[in-house]
Design a protein around this motif. Structure first.
Motif, PDB file in Angstrom:
ATOM      1  N   SER A  25      43.358  46.797  39.978  1.00  0.00           N
ATOM      2  CA  SER A  25      44.659  46.381  40.091  1.00  0.00           C
ATOM      3  C   SER A  25      45.746  47.450  40.235  1.00  0.00           C
ATOM      4  O   SER A  25      45.704  48.409  39.235  1.00  0.00           O
ATOM      5  CB  SER A  25      44.824  45.413  38.874  1.00  0.00           C
ATOM      6  OG  SER A  25      46.229  44.933  38.784  1.00  0.00           O
ATOM      7  N   LYS A  29      46.277  47.362  47.018  1.00  0.00           N
ATOM      8  CA  LYS A  29      45.456  46.461  48.382  1.00  0.00           C
ATOM      9  C   LYS A  29      46.637  45.518  48.800  1.00  0.00           C
ATOM     10  O   LYS A  29      46.439  45.266  50.037  1.00  0.00           O
ATOM     11  CB  LYS A  29      44.483  45.753  47.605  1.00  0.00           C
ATOM     12  CG  LYS A  29      43.436  46.437  46.777  1.00  0.00           C
ATOM     13  CD  LYS A  29      42.228  45.643  46.031  1.00  0.00           C
ATOM     14  CE  LYS A  29      42.988  44.691  45.084  1.00  0.00           C
ATOM     15  NZ  LYS A  29      43.603  45.516  44.108  1.00  0.00           N
ATOM     16  N   ARG A  48      43.760  34.084  48.530  1.00  0.00           N
ATOM     17  CA  ARG A  48      42.776  33.906  47.568  1.00  0.00           C
ATOM     18  C   ARG A  48      43.285  32.830  46.451  1.00  0.00           C
ATOM     19  O   ARG A  48      44.530  32.543  46.660  1.00  0.00           O
ATOM     20  CB  ARG A  48      43.120  35.237  46.505  1.00  0.00           C
ATOM     21  CG  ARG A  48      42.346  36.504  47.196  1.00  0.00           C
ATOM     22  CD  ARG A  48      42.331  37.614  46.308  1.00  0.00           C
ATOM     23  NE  ARG A  48      43.367  38.181  45.610  1.00  0.00           N
ATOM     24  CZ  ARG A  48      43.351  39.457  44.884  1.00  0.00           C
ATOM     25  NH1 ARG A  48      42.523  39.930  44.393  1.00  0.00           N
ATOM     26  NH2 ARG A  48      44.593  39.555  44.274  1.00  0.00           N
ATOM     27  N   ARG A  52      47.194  32.059  38.895  1.00  0.00           N
ATOM     28  CA  ARG A  52      48.240  32.780  38.669  1.00  0.00           C
ATOM     29  C   ARG A  52      49.540  32.438  39.256  1.00  0.00           C
ATOM     30  O   ARG A  52      49.578  32.032  40.469  1.00  0.00           O
ATOM     31  CB  ARG A  52      48.233  34.286  39.024  1.00  0.00           C
ATOM     32  CG  ARG A  52      49.641  35.129  39.013  1.00  0.00           C
ATOM     33  CD  ARG A  52      49.270  36.799  39.272  1.00  0.00           C
ATOM     34  NE  ARG A  52      48.918  36.961  40.569  1.00  0.00           N
ATOM     35  CZ  ARG A  52      48.095  37.950  41.286  1.00  0.00           C
ATOM     36  NH1 ARG A  52      47.729  38.830  40.207  1.00  0.00           N
ATOM     37  NH2 ARG A  52      48.042  38.241  42.514  1.00  0.00           N
ATOM     38  N   TYR A  89      39.779  34.410  39.928  1.00  0.00           N
ATOM     39  CA  TYR A  89      40.067  34.608  41.343  1.00  0.00           C
ATOM     40  C   TYR A  89      38.779  34.119  42.192  1.00  0.00           C
ATOM     41  O   TYR A  89      37.894  34.064  41.867  1.00  0.00           O
ATOM     42  CB  TYR A  89      39.981  36.044  41.628  1.00  0.00           C
ATOM     43  CG  TYR A  89      41.012  36.883  41.001  1.00  0.00           C
ATOM     44  CD1 TYR A  89      40.958  37.247  39.460  1.00  0.00           C
ATOM     45  CD2 TYR A  89      42.149  37.542  41.489  1.00  0.00           C
ATOM     46  CE1 TYR A  89      41.818  38.054  38.953  1.00  0.00           C
ATOM     47  CE2 TYR A  89      43.225  38.239  40.809  1.00  0.00           C
ATOM     48  CZ  TYR A  89      42.933  38.386  39.430  1.00  0.00           C
ATOM     49  OH  TYR A  89      44.122  39.115  39.031  1.00  0.00           O
ATOM     50  N   ARG A 146      55.013  43.937  36.841  1.00  0.00           N
ATOM     51  CA  ARG A 146      54.743  42.553  36.799  1.00  0.00           C
ATOM     52  C   ARG A 146      54.153  42.405  35.518  1.00  0.00           C
ATOM     53  O   ARG A 146      53.984  41.374  34.859  1.00  0.00           O
ATOM     54  CB  ARG A 146      53.957  42.329  37.980  1.00  0.00           C
ATOM     55  CG  ARG A 146      53.502  40.578  38.092  1.00  0.00           C
ATOM     56  CD  ARG A 146      52.907  40.256  39.243  1.00  0.00           C
ATOM     57  NE  ARG A 146      51.621  40.772  39.159  1.00  0.00           N
ATOM     58  CZ  ARG A 146      50.857  41.183  40.364  1.00  0.00           C
ATOM     59  NH1 ARG A 146      51.603  41.006  41.550  1.00  0.00           N
ATOM     60  NH2 ARG A 146      49.514  41.390  40.162  1.00  0.00           N
TER      61      ARG A 146
HETATM   62  O1  LIG Z   1      37.036  44.081  39.444  1.00  0.00           O
HETATM   63  P1  LIG Z   1      38.383  45.032  39.888  1.00  0.00           P
HETATM   64  O2  LIG Z   1      38.060  45.876  41.032  1.00  0.00           O
HETATM   65  O3  LIG Z   1      38.655  46.023  38.475  1.00  0.00           O
HETATM   66  O4  LIG Z   1      39.492  44.155  40.098  1.00  0.00           O
HETATM   67  C1  LIG Z   1      40.220  43.442  39.047  1.00  0.00           C
HETATM   68  C2  LIG Z   1      41.073  42.423  39.553  1.00  0.00           C
HETATM   69  O5  LIG Z   1      41.936  43.389  40.283  1.00  0.00           O
HETATM   70  C3  LIG Z   1      42.088  42.855  41.561  1.00  0.00           C
HETATM   71  O6  LIG Z   1      43.071  41.892  41.562  1.00  0.00           O
HETATM   72  P2  LIG Z   1      44.565  42.208  41.770  1.00  0.00           P
HETATM   73  O7  LIG Z   1      44.628  43.727  42.341  1.00  0.00           O
HETATM   74  O8  LIG Z   1      45.429  41.286  42.500  1.00  0.00           O
HETATM   75  O9  LIG Z   1      45.087  42.254  40.324  1.00  0.00           O
HETATM   76  P3  LIG Z   1      46.403  41.569  39.695  1.00  0.00           P
HETATM   77  O10 LIG Z   1      45.926  40.299  39.649  1.00  0.00           O
HETATM   78  O11 LIG Z   1      46.661  42.514  38.569  1.00  0.00           O
HETATM   79  O12 LIG Z   1      47.216  41.962  41.003  1.00  0.00           O
HETATM   80  C4  LIG Z   1      40.692  42.428  41.977  1.00  0.00           C
HETATM   81  O13 LIG Z   1      41.024  41.500  42.998  1.00  0.00           O
HETATM   82  C5  LIG Z   1      40.302  41.589  40.716  1.00  0.00           C
HETATM   83  O14 LIG Z   1      40.644  40.419  40.799  1.00  0.00           O
END
Ligand SMILES: O=P(O)(O)OC[C@H]1O[C@H](OP(=O)(O)OP(=O)(O)O)[C@H](O)[C@@H]1O
Ligand SMILES: Nc1ncnc2c1ncn2[C@@H]1O[C@H](COP(=O)(O)OP(=O)(O)O)[C@@H](O)[C@H]1O
Length: 199
Positions: A25, A29, A48, A52, A89, A146
């Motif tokens: 996160s 991405k 997705r 949230r 997710y 955020r």
């Molecule tokens: O398993 P990992 O690789 O550690 O990732 C953990 C979470 O973070 C990423 O989402 P995102 O970047 O959208 O997180 P956010 O909800 O904090 O934006 C990814 O899609 C997972 O849901």
């Protein structure tokens, strides 16, 4: 050469790939996906389903309540799903129809779910890992603004969890620099001949 990306996502072909973009996160991405789509509107990105608020963040995700998410999970409406940072997710089962129709799909994935996804998709899945240094990740999460400080620490702890195990199994894209550099690497990857497997 960008024409080949347009063709990749516009002309159905057998053996379409599931491009599984991972990264902790805050690694960039969503920013990378948006920058790629700004250059190539044809790119198919799986929405997705996330417990949230849809207003939070810069992702075009579908907000579900925990109850809705659980119901869809029970009904088998997710191609894959995982839990992270207290959120659920899901990638919808519609993506399977896109792939079956010969369309490659870009999925915003999870490192924690990679093993299960590879078991499910095998060589169809192309693992891509977005990598940033921890100091950069911290700064990016703080700038994004955020999450609370505690949530940022939780994300940084999780970022460290998977270490190099994943990078050995994925194409690694460095995102410490300007996102344009990362987009160009992703473009070259998508334009790679072996990606546009033709029937
Ligand atoms: O398993 P990992 O690789 O550690 O990732 C953990 C979470 O973070 C990423 O989402 P995102 O970047 O959208 O997180 P956010 O909800 O904090 O934006 C990814 O899609 C997972 O849901
Ligand atoms: N290459 C980059 N250079 C500078 N800032 C970036 C870069 N990539 C992402 N960011 C910023 O870092 C923060 C996290 O990016 P985001 O796309 O939300 O990450 P993720 O989707 O992996 O959680 C955002 O504020 C975003 O604007």
């Amino acid at each position: 050469m960008s024409g080949s990306i347009a063709a990749l996502f516009s002309e159905p072909s057998r053996g379409a790939r599931l491009i599984y973009l991972m990264g902790p996160s805050g690694s960039g991405k969503d920013t990378l996906i948006q920058a790629l789509k700004a250059r190539h509107h044809e790119v198919l990105v799986a929405h997705r389903y996330i417990t949230r608020p849809w207003r939070a963040g810069n992702e075009n995700h579908v907000e579900l309540s925990p109850q809705e998410f659980a119901q869809r999970q029970t009904l088998g409406l997710f191609l894959m799903s995982w839990e992270a940072h207290g959120r659920d997710y899901g990638i919808g089962c519609e993506v399977e129809a896109w792939l079956a129709a010969g369309h490659p799909v870009l999925v915003n994935g999870s490192r924690g779910h990679l093993e299960e996804a590879q078991l499910r998709f095998g060589p169809t899945l192309l693992p891509v890992l977005l990598r940033v240094d921890e100091a950069v990740l911290r700064a990016r999460l703080e700038t994004r603004g955020r999450e609370s400080p505690a949530e940022i620490e939780e994300r940084l702890a999780r970022a460290r969890e998977y270490g190099n195990g994943i990078s050995d199994k994925a194409v690694v894209i460095d995102n410490n620099g300007p996102v344009e550099q990362a987009v160009e690497v992703l473009e070259r990857l998508l334009e790679a001949p072996e990606l546009s497997l033709d029937g």
